[in-house]
Design a protein around this motif. Structure first.
Motif, PDB file in Angstrom:
ATOM      1  N   SER A   9      45.948  52.138  35.554  1.00 45.91           N
ATOM      2  CA  SER A   9      44.588  51.858  36.013  1.00 45.91           C
ATOM      3  C   SER A   9      43.749  53.111  35.823  1.00 45.91           C
ATOM      4  CB  SER A   9      44.588  51.425  37.479  1.00 45.91           C
ATOM      5  OG  SER A   9      45.158  52.419  38.314  1.00 45.91           O
TER       6      SER A   9
ATOM      7  N   SER B 264      43.810  48.561  33.155  1.00 44.51           N
ATOM      8  CA  SER B 264      42.878  48.022  34.139  1.00 44.51           C
ATOM      9  C   SER B 264      41.842  49.112  34.405  1.00 44.51           C
ATOM     10  CB  SER B 264      43.612  47.661  35.434  1.00 44.51           C
ATOM     11  OG  SER B 264      42.710  47.234  36.426  1.00 44.51           O
TER      12      SER B 264
ATOM     13  N   ALA C 238      38.071  50.511  35.923  1.00 42.56           N
ATOM     14  CA  ALA C 238      36.891  50.418  36.797  1.00 42.56           C
ATOM     15  C   ALA C 238      35.823  51.329  36.222  1.00 42.56           C
ATOM     16  CB  ALA C 238      37.241  50.821  38.218  1.00 42.56           C
TER      17      ALA C 238
ATOM     18  N   LYS D 197      41.887  44.216  32.309  1.00 43.74           N
ATOM     19  CA  LYS D 197      40.950  43.868  33.386  1.00 43.74           C
ATOM     20  C   LYS D 197      39.854  44.916  33.471  1.00 43.74           C
ATOM     21  CE  LYS D 197      40.555  43.340  38.422  1.00 43.74           C
ATOM     22  NZ  LYS D 197      41.257  43.390  39.721  1.00 43.74           N
TER      23      LYS D 197
ATOM     24  N   THR E  39      36.650  46.132  36.100  1.00 40.56           N
ATOM     25  CA  THR E  39      35.900  46.050  37.346  1.00 40.56           C
ATOM     26  C   THR E  39      34.577  46.737  37.074  1.00 40.56           C
ATOM     27  OG1 THR E  39      37.929  46.120  38.672  1.00 40.56           O
ATOM     28  CG2 THR E  39      35.851  46.643  39.797  1.00 40.56           C
ATOM     29  N   SER E  40      33.501  45.959  36.983  1.00 41.54           N
ATOM     30  CA  SER E  40      32.223  46.471  36.491  1.00 41.54           C
ATOM     31  C   SER E  40      31.066  45.845  37.247  1.00 41.54           C
ATOM     32  CB  SER E  40      32.055  46.171  34.997  1.00 41.54           C
ATOM     33  OG  SER E  40      33.027  46.812  34.211  1.00 41.54           O
TER      34      SER E  40
ATOM     35  N   GLU F  89      36.291  41.643  37.375  1.00 41.18           N
ATOM     36  CA  GLU F  89      35.909  41.673  38.784  1.00 41.18           C
ATOM     37  C   GLU F  89      34.482  42.195  38.839  1.00 41.18           C
ATOM     38  OE1 GLU F  89      37.353  43.518  43.099  1.00 41.18           O
ATOM     39  OE2 GLU F  89      38.725  43.528  41.366  1.00 41.18           O
TER      40      GLU F  89
ATOM     41  N   THR G 142      31.146  43.338  40.264  1.00 43.12           N
ATOM     42  CA  THR G 142      30.906  44.018  41.538  1.00 43.12           C
ATOM     43  C   THR G 142      29.480  44.563  41.571  1.00 43.12           C
ATOM     44  OG1 THR G 142      33.231  44.691  41.560  1.00 43.12           O
ATOM     45  CG2 THR G 142      31.753  45.836  43.069  1.00 43.12           C
TER      46      THR G 142
ATOM     47  N   LEU H  56      30.124  49.113  43.869  1.00 47.01           N
ATOM     48  CA  LEU H  56      31.112  49.740  42.992  1.00 47.01           C
ATOM     49  C   LEU H  56      31.108  51.259  43.174  1.00 47.01           C
ATOM     50  CD1 LEU H  56      33.198  49.647  40.718  1.00 47.01           C
ATOM     51  CD2 LEU H  56      31.301  49.642  39.079  1.00 47.01           C
TER      52      LEU H  56
ATOM     53  N   ARG I 136      37.012  35.092  37.743  1.00 44.58           N
ATOM     54  CA  ARG I 136      37.585  36.371  37.321  1.00 44.58           C
ATOM     55  C   ARG I 136      38.300  36.243  35.978  1.00 44.58           C
ATOM     56  NH1 ARG I 136      39.991  39.819  42.488  1.00 44.58           N
ATOM     57  NH2 ARG I 136      37.946  40.226  43.442  1.00 44.58           N
TER      58      ARG I 136
ATOM     59  N   SER J   7      37.481  34.769  42.472  1.00 44.20           N
ATOM     60  CA  SER J   7      37.479  35.826  43.484  1.00 44.20           C
ATOM     61  C   SER J   7      37.787  35.235  44.854  1.00 44.20           C
ATOM     62  CB  SER J   7      36.127  36.526  43.510  1.00 44.20           C
ATOM     63  OG  SER J   7      35.099  35.633  43.921  1.00 44.20           O
TER      64      SER J   7
ATOM     65  N   ILE K 172      38.488  51.730  45.824  1.00 46.29           N
ATOM     66  CA  ILE K 172      39.183  51.761  44.532  1.00 46.29           C
ATOM     67  C   ILE K 172      39.870  53.105  44.379  1.00 46.29           C
ATOM     68  CG2 ILE K 172      38.895  51.825  42.024  1.00 46.29           C
ATOM     69  CD1 ILE K 172      36.581  49.869  42.334  1.00 46.29           C
TER      70      ILE K 172
END
Length: 252
Positions: A21, A49, A51, A73, A75-76, A97, A99, A104, A135, A147, A166
């Motif tokens: 991640s 993954s 972010a 994945k 997360t944005s 995901e 956000t 975030l 998602r 989600s 996170i």
């Protein structure tokens, strides 16, 4: 005295494994850690993954990893400017995901500050809190993963939604200046997410345009202290930089 300088971007990311991640700095294309991203691409790391505020463009920044199908994945908070992102998400190849931007930023900051979760007004009364945001899609266009519903509590008569922090295995950031102890200075829009992304990684790797000796940065000018940074690689001031759009309308 801890010297955190490494010789190259390739050396800096060499131990990032498949399935890791990452928290990645940058705001739009401003402050993308491109040398580190390109080194990660070259070494073949996959199943990541990530972010990050956004995923670059089709040929720049995180978009390079996305185009090579190395990201599992995202997360944005902003997912525009990237047609391949849209294609992969709608076809079920990429998990997203989505956000709110301020949420975030705070999730990253909280992760780096040892705060497990926090309550915020942002998202109350929407699918962010109530769940059901897609998602991951199935190949037939149905929602394969949605989600979950989040905890909502009332404080002083107002509802707040619980958001978890996170924390990632690694973080990759670009800074304008840094010293060999890892103290960093960012410029303009790059400061929006980069210090927060840096904090969230258990191992933070920073590429810097200017590497100076410890003590050359005035303590009052340090925007991220070296305690958060584990590796620093100098990429020089001539590294290529891009923006999404140079104009917003045709000339009259």
């Amino acid at each position: 005295m801890i010297d955190k300088q490494v010789a190259s971007a390739a050396d800096a990311v060499a131990d990032i494994p498949d399935g890791a991640s990452l928290a990645v700095g940058g705001f739009g294309l401003s402050g993308n850690p491109t040398a580190l991203i390109e080194a990660l691409l070259a070494q073949g790391t996959t199943d990541l993954s990530v972010a990050s505020n956004n995923c670059g463009t089709d040929d720049w920044g995180l978009g390079l990893l996305l185009g090579a199908k190395r990201i599992r994945k995202m997360t944005s908070s902003y997912v525009g400017e990237n047609k391949e992102f849209e294609r992969q998400f709608l076809s079920g190849e990429l998990e997203l995901e989505l956000t709110p931007q301020g949420t975030l930023a705070e999730k990253l900051r909280a992760g780096g500050s040892g705060i497990a979760a926090f309550y915020t007004r942002t998202g109350v009364g929407t699918q962010v809190a109530e769940g059901g945001l897609p998602r991951r899609y199935a190949p037939d266009g149905s929602v394969a993963v949605a989600s979950p519903k989040k905890d909502v509590r009332v404080f002083d008569g107002l509802e707040y939604v619980l958001e978890e922090a996170i924390v990632t295995d690694f973080s990759l950031v670009h800074a304008w200046k840094g010293d060999r102890h890892g103290n960093l200075v960012f410029r303009k829009a790059t400061r929006a997410f980069s210090p927060l992304a840096a904090m969230a990684g258990r191992v933070c790797i920073a590429q810097v345009e200017h590497l100076v000796e410890p003590g050359e940065i005035d303590p009052d000018d340090v925007q991220l202290p070296g305690i958060y940074v584990h590796r620093v690689v100098e990429v020089g001031p001539d590294i290529d930089k891009r923006i999404e759009k140079r104009t917003v309308r045709e000339e009259a």
